[in-house]
Design a protein around this motif. Sequence first.
Motif, PDB file in Angstrom:
ATOM      1  N   PRO A 125       0.813  -1.229   0.000  1.00 16.40           N
ATOM      2  CA  PRO A 125       0.000   0.000   0.000  1.00 16.40           C
ATOM      3  C   PRO A 125       0.839   1.269   0.000  1.00 16.40           C
ATOM      4  CG  PRO A 125       0.017  -0.994   2.175  1.00 16.40           C
ATOM      5  CD  PRO A 125       0.715  -1.966   1.265  1.00 16.40           C
ATOM      6  N   GLU A 126       0.247   2.321  -0.530  1.00 14.64           N
ATOM      7  CA  GLU A 126       0.881   3.641  -0.511  1.00 14.64           C
ATOM      8  C   GLU A 126       0.554   4.346   0.814  1.00 14.64           C
ATOM      9  OE1 GLU A 126       2.867   4.617  -2.888  1.00 14.64           O
ATOM     10  OE2 GLU A 126       2.454   2.957  -4.281  1.00 14.64           O
ATOM     11  N   GLU A 127       1.115   5.534   0.994  1.00  8.85           N
ATOM     12  CA  GLU A 127       0.891   6.279   2.236  1.00  8.85           C
ATOM     13  C   GLU A 127      -0.569   6.705   2.415  1.00  8.85           C
ATOM     14  OE1 GLU A 127       3.565   9.540   2.193  1.00  8.85           O
ATOM     15  OE2 GLU A 127       5.381   8.311   2.451  1.00  8.85           O
ATOM     16  N   ASP A 128      -1.298   6.876   1.294  1.00  8.49           N
ATOM     17  CA  ASP A 128      -2.687   7.310   1.368  1.00  8.49           C
ATOM     18  C   ASP A 128      -3.668   6.138   1.391  1.00  8.49           C
ATOM     19  OD1 ASP A 128      -2.139   6.477  -1.171  1.00  8.49           O
ATOM     20  OD2 ASP A 128      -3.218   8.104  -2.178  1.00  8.49           O
ATOM     21  N   MET A 129      -3.205   4.947   1.820  1.00  9.19           N
ATOM     22  CA  MET A 129      -4.053   3.755   1.904  1.00  9.19           C
ATOM     23  C   MET A 129      -4.026   3.167   3.315  1.00  9.19           C
ATOM     24  SD  MET A 129      -2.999   1.815  -1.626  1.00  9.19           S
ATOM     25  CE  MET A 129      -3.069   2.627  -3.210  1.00  9.19           C
ATOM     26  N   PRO A 130      -4.488   3.912   4.314  1.00 10.18           N
ATOM     27  CA  PRO A 130      -4.444   3.391   5.678  1.00 10.18           C
ATOM     28  C   PRO A 130      -5.367   2.182   5.854  1.00 10.18           C
ATOM     29  CG  PRO A 130      -5.749   5.398   5.597  1.00 10.18           C
ATOM     30  CD  PRO A 130      -5.112   5.246   4.256  1.00 10.18           C
ATOM     31  N   GLY A 131      -4.894   1.182   6.611  1.00 12.51           N
ATOM     32  CA  GLY A 131      -5.703  -0.003   6.875  1.00 12.51           C
ATOM     33  C   GLY A 131      -5.615  -1.081   5.822  1.00 12.51           C
ATOM     34  N   ILE A 132      -4.871  -0.854   4.743  1.00 10.60           N
ATOM     35  CA  ILE A 132      -4.731  -1.846   3.669  1.00 10.60           C
ATOM     36  C   ILE A 132      -3.375  -2.512   3.792  1.00 10.60           C
ATOM     37  CG2 ILE A 132      -4.614  -2.184   1.163  1.00 10.60           C
ATOM     38  CD1 ILE A 132      -6.557   0.156   0.882  1.00 10.60           C
ATOM     39  N   ASP A 133      -3.379  -3.845   3.858  1.00 10.78           N
ATOM     40  CA  ASP A 133      -2.132  -4.600   3.997  1.00 10.78           C
ATOM     41  C   ASP A 133      -1.436  -4.815   2.660  1.00 10.78           C
ATOM     42  OD1 ASP A 133      -3.779  -6.578   6.516  1.00 10.78           O
ATOM     43  OD2 ASP A 133      -2.431  -4.853   6.784  1.00 10.78           O
ATOM     44  N   TYR A 134      -2.217  -5.167   1.645  1.00 13.02           N
ATOM     45  CA  TYR A 134      -1.637  -5.386   0.310  1.00 13.02           C
ATOM     46  C   TYR A 134      -2.757  -5.331  -0.724  1.00 13.02           C
ATOM     47  CZ  TYR A 134      -3.125 -10.082   1.668  1.00 13.02           C
ATOM     48  OH  TYR A 134      -3.853 -11.146   2.134  1.00 13.02           O
ATOM     49  N   ILE A 135      -2.356  -5.205  -1.990  1.00  9.72           N
ATOM     50  CA  ILE A 135      -3.306  -5.129  -3.112  1.00  9.72           C
ATOM     51  C   ILE A 135      -2.969  -6.252  -4.081  1.00  9.72           C
ATOM     52  CG2 ILE A 135      -4.271  -3.640  -4.919  1.00  9.72           C
ATOM     53  CD1 ILE A 135      -2.834  -1.305  -3.370  1.00  9.72           C
ATOM     54  N   ILE A 136      -4.017  -6.937  -4.570  1.00 11.03           N
ATOM     55  CA  ILE A 136      -3.798  -8.054  -5.505  1.00 11.03           C
ATOM     56  C   ILE A 136      -4.465  -7.739  -6.849  1.00 11.03           C
ATOM     57  CG2 ILE A 136      -3.617  -9.704  -3.615  1.00 11.03           C
ATOM     58  CD1 ILE A 136      -6.468 -10.635  -4.276  1.00 11.03           C
ATOM     59  N   PRO A 137      -4.078  -8.427  -7.913  1.00 14.51           N
ATOM     60  CA  PRO A 137      -4.679  -8.179  -9.237  1.00 14.51           C
ATOM     61  C   PRO A 137      -6.163  -8.520  -9.269  1.00 14.51           C
ATOM     62  CG  PRO A 137      -2.601  -9.360  -9.450  1.00 14.51           C
ATOM     63  CD  PRO A 137      -2.940  -9.366  -7.997  1.00 14.51           C
ATOM     64  N   ASN A 138      -6.863  -7.832 -10.146  1.00 10.23           N
ATOM     65  CA  ASN A 138      -8.290  -8.088 -10.375  1.00 10.23           C
ATOM     66  C   ASN A 138      -8.437  -9.162 -11.453  1.00 10.23           C
ATOM     67  OD1 ASN A 138     -11.013  -8.048 -10.942  1.00 10.23           O
ATOM     68  ND2 ASN A 138     -11.165  -5.838 -11.158  1.00 10.23           N
ATOM     69  N   VAL A 139      -8.989 -10.314 -11.070  1.00  7.00           N
ATOM     70  CA  VAL A 139      -9.110 -11.436 -12.011  1.00  7.00           C
ATOM     71  C   VAL A 139     -10.562 -11.669 -12.437  1.00  7.00           C
ATOM     72  CG1 VAL A 139      -7.013 -12.589 -11.216  1.00  7.00           C
ATOM     73  CG2 VAL A 139      -9.203 -13.085 -10.098  1.00  7.00           C
ATOM     74  N   SER A 140     -11.403 -10.645 -12.385  1.00  5.68           N
ATOM     75  CA  SER A 140     -12.812 -10.810 -12.750  1.00  5.68           C
ATOM     76  C   SER A 140     -12.972 -11.210 -14.227  1.00  5.68           C
ATOM     77  CB  SER A 140     -13.588  -9.523 -12.473  1.00  5.68           C
ATOM     78  OG  SER A 140     -13.030  -8.429 -13.178  1.00  5.68           O
ATOM     79  N   TYR A 141     -11.990 -10.871 -15.061  1.00  8.84           N
ATOM     80  CA  TYR A 141     -12.051 -11.262 -16.481  1.00  8.84           C
ATOM     81  C   TYR A 141     -12.064 -12.783 -16.633  1.00  8.84           C
ATOM     82  CZ  TYR A 141     -10.638 -11.930 -21.349  1.00  8.84           C
ATOM     83  OH  TYR A 141     -10.582 -12.337 -22.662  1.00  8.84           O
ATOM     84  N   LEU A 142     -11.476 -13.483 -15.680  1.00  8.96           N
ATOM     85  CA  LEU A 142     -11.357 -14.938 -15.766  1.00  8.96           C
ATOM     86  C   LEU A 142     -12.579 -15.676 -15.211  1.00  8.96           C
ATOM     87  CD1 LEU A 142      -7.623 -15.198 -14.699  1.00  8.96           C
ATOM     88  CD2 LEU A 142      -8.543 -15.701 -16.962  1.00  8.96           C
ATOM     89  N   LYS A 143     -13.565 -14.934 -14.744  1.00  4.17           N
ATOM     90  CA  LYS A 143     -14.754 -15.589 -14.210  1.00  4.17           C
ATOM     91  C   LYS A 143     -15.477 -16.341 -15.320  1.00  4.17           C
ATOM     92  CE  LYS A 143     -18.842 -14.739 -11.377  1.00  4.17           C
ATOM     93  NZ  LYS A 143     -19.653 -13.700 -10.689  1.00  4.17           N
ATOM     94  N   GLY A 144     -15.696 -17.625 -15.139  1.00  4.17           N
ATOM     95  CA  GLY A 144     -16.312 -18.464 -16.160  1.00  4.17           C
ATOM     96  C   GLY A 144     -15.332 -19.045 -17.147  1.00  4.17           C
ATOM     97  N   LYS A 145     -14.049 -18.632 -17.053  1.00  3.04           N
ATOM     98  CA  LYS A 145     -13.023 -19.146 -17.963  1.00  3.04           C
ATOM     99  C   LYS A 145     -11.970 -19.972 -17.222  1.00  3.04           C
ATOM    100  CE  LYS A 145     -13.355 -15.399 -21.345  1.00  3.04           C
ATOM    101  NZ  LYS A 145     -12.587 -14.459 -22.204  1.00  3.04           N
ATOM    102  N   GLU A 146     -12.266 -20.354 -15.996  1.00  2.00           N
ATOM    103  CA  GLU A 146     -11.268 -21.075 -15.188  1.00  2.00           C
ATOM    104  C   GLU A 146     -10.792 -22.360 -15.872  1.00  2.00           C
ATOM    105  OE1 GLU A 146     -13.864 -18.642 -12.425  1.00  2.00           O
ATOM    106  OE2 GLU A 146     -14.177 -19.993 -14.133  1.00  2.00           O
ATOM    107  N   LYS A 147     -11.702 -23.035 -16.590  1.00  6.34           N
ATOM    108  CA  LYS A 147     -11.338 -24.300 -17.246  1.00  6.34           C
ATOM    109  C   LYS A 147     -10.398 -24.085 -18.435  1.00  6.34           C
ATOM    110  CE  LYS A 147     -15.563 -26.734 -15.895  1.00  6.34           C
ATOM    111  NZ  LYS A 147     -16.773 -27.449 -16.369  1.00  6.34           N
ATOM    112  N   ASN A 148     -10.330 -22.851 -18.925  1.00  5.24           N
ATOM    113  CA  ASN A 148      -9.455 -22.556 -20.074  1.00  5.24           C
ATOM    114  C   ASN A 148      -8.014 -22.248 -19.668  1.00  5.24           C
ATOM    115  OD1 ASN A 148     -11.774 -22.816 -21.587  1.00  5.24           O
ATOM    116  ND2 ASN A 148     -12.070 -20.625 -21.875  1.00  5.24           N
TER     117      ASN A 148
END
Length: 261
Positions: free
Chosen positions: A129-152
């Motif tokens: 996290p940056e200095e302006d992100m209090p209370g956030i431990d870490y940020i992960i990628p957004n994988v919503s594009y892969l919803k329904g494509k897990e088998k691929n």
Amino acid sequence: MKQTQSHSRTSKRSKQYEDATDKLLHTKKPTKTKSKSHTATNTTSSARTHKKTKSRSGNNNRPPKSNTKLGKPAKRDLATNPRKKQAPTKSLGGLRIIPLGGQEEVGRNMSLFEYENDIVLLDMGLQFPEEDMPGIDYIIPNVSYLKGKEKNIRAVIFSHGHLDHIGAAPILLEKLGNPLIIGSDLTIALIKNRQEDYKKGSSKKLKTLILKDINKTIPLGKLTAKFFAVEHSIADAVGLILESPDGTVVHPGDWALEKNP
């Protein structure tokens, strides 16, 4: 005497004649013609009334008027208007390269390569996290594009063991159904260690393929993965050569060269 009597008879007859003539002249005309014309008029008016009633009752069978303003015809759908040609649907084939993280930023590195129904992922990093992100431990990628494509997903390739490339693996691998992961000895060992920190015993669910030979070629559906060694501040770092029917992608991962090796 006879003449006087005959004269009186004549005058009587003439008077009777005149009276009869007056009666004839002053007698009213018969009203039969008037009654006929009156009857005819009544018949005509009743016929008109019947005609109007019929026309009004006939209007009930007519379709309702359109509510379209200014009398313009309403637009038709393609399904109801066969004359209108449908636009041809474009094929979504070909190679796609989609950065899910790490694009113009430091951290959460993750890239997606897709060709038809085959998907290969490179890295699953986290971002601090940056200095302006209090209370956030870490940020992960957004994988919503892969919803329904897990088998691929044919595989997830890890270039090296830094957290900005493997830090999100425990969360995202579980979310995507634990696909095959590919990496060098040290990189896979660091991922397993992080899995155990996240959930005890979760490393046993991993499907792993360790790169013992840097020259190894791995077919992944219609994509083919090849590797090359990369100098970096951590051991066992590799770059990726991904071949597809539409072209070849070279991704070096992270690299660092010393000024005086």
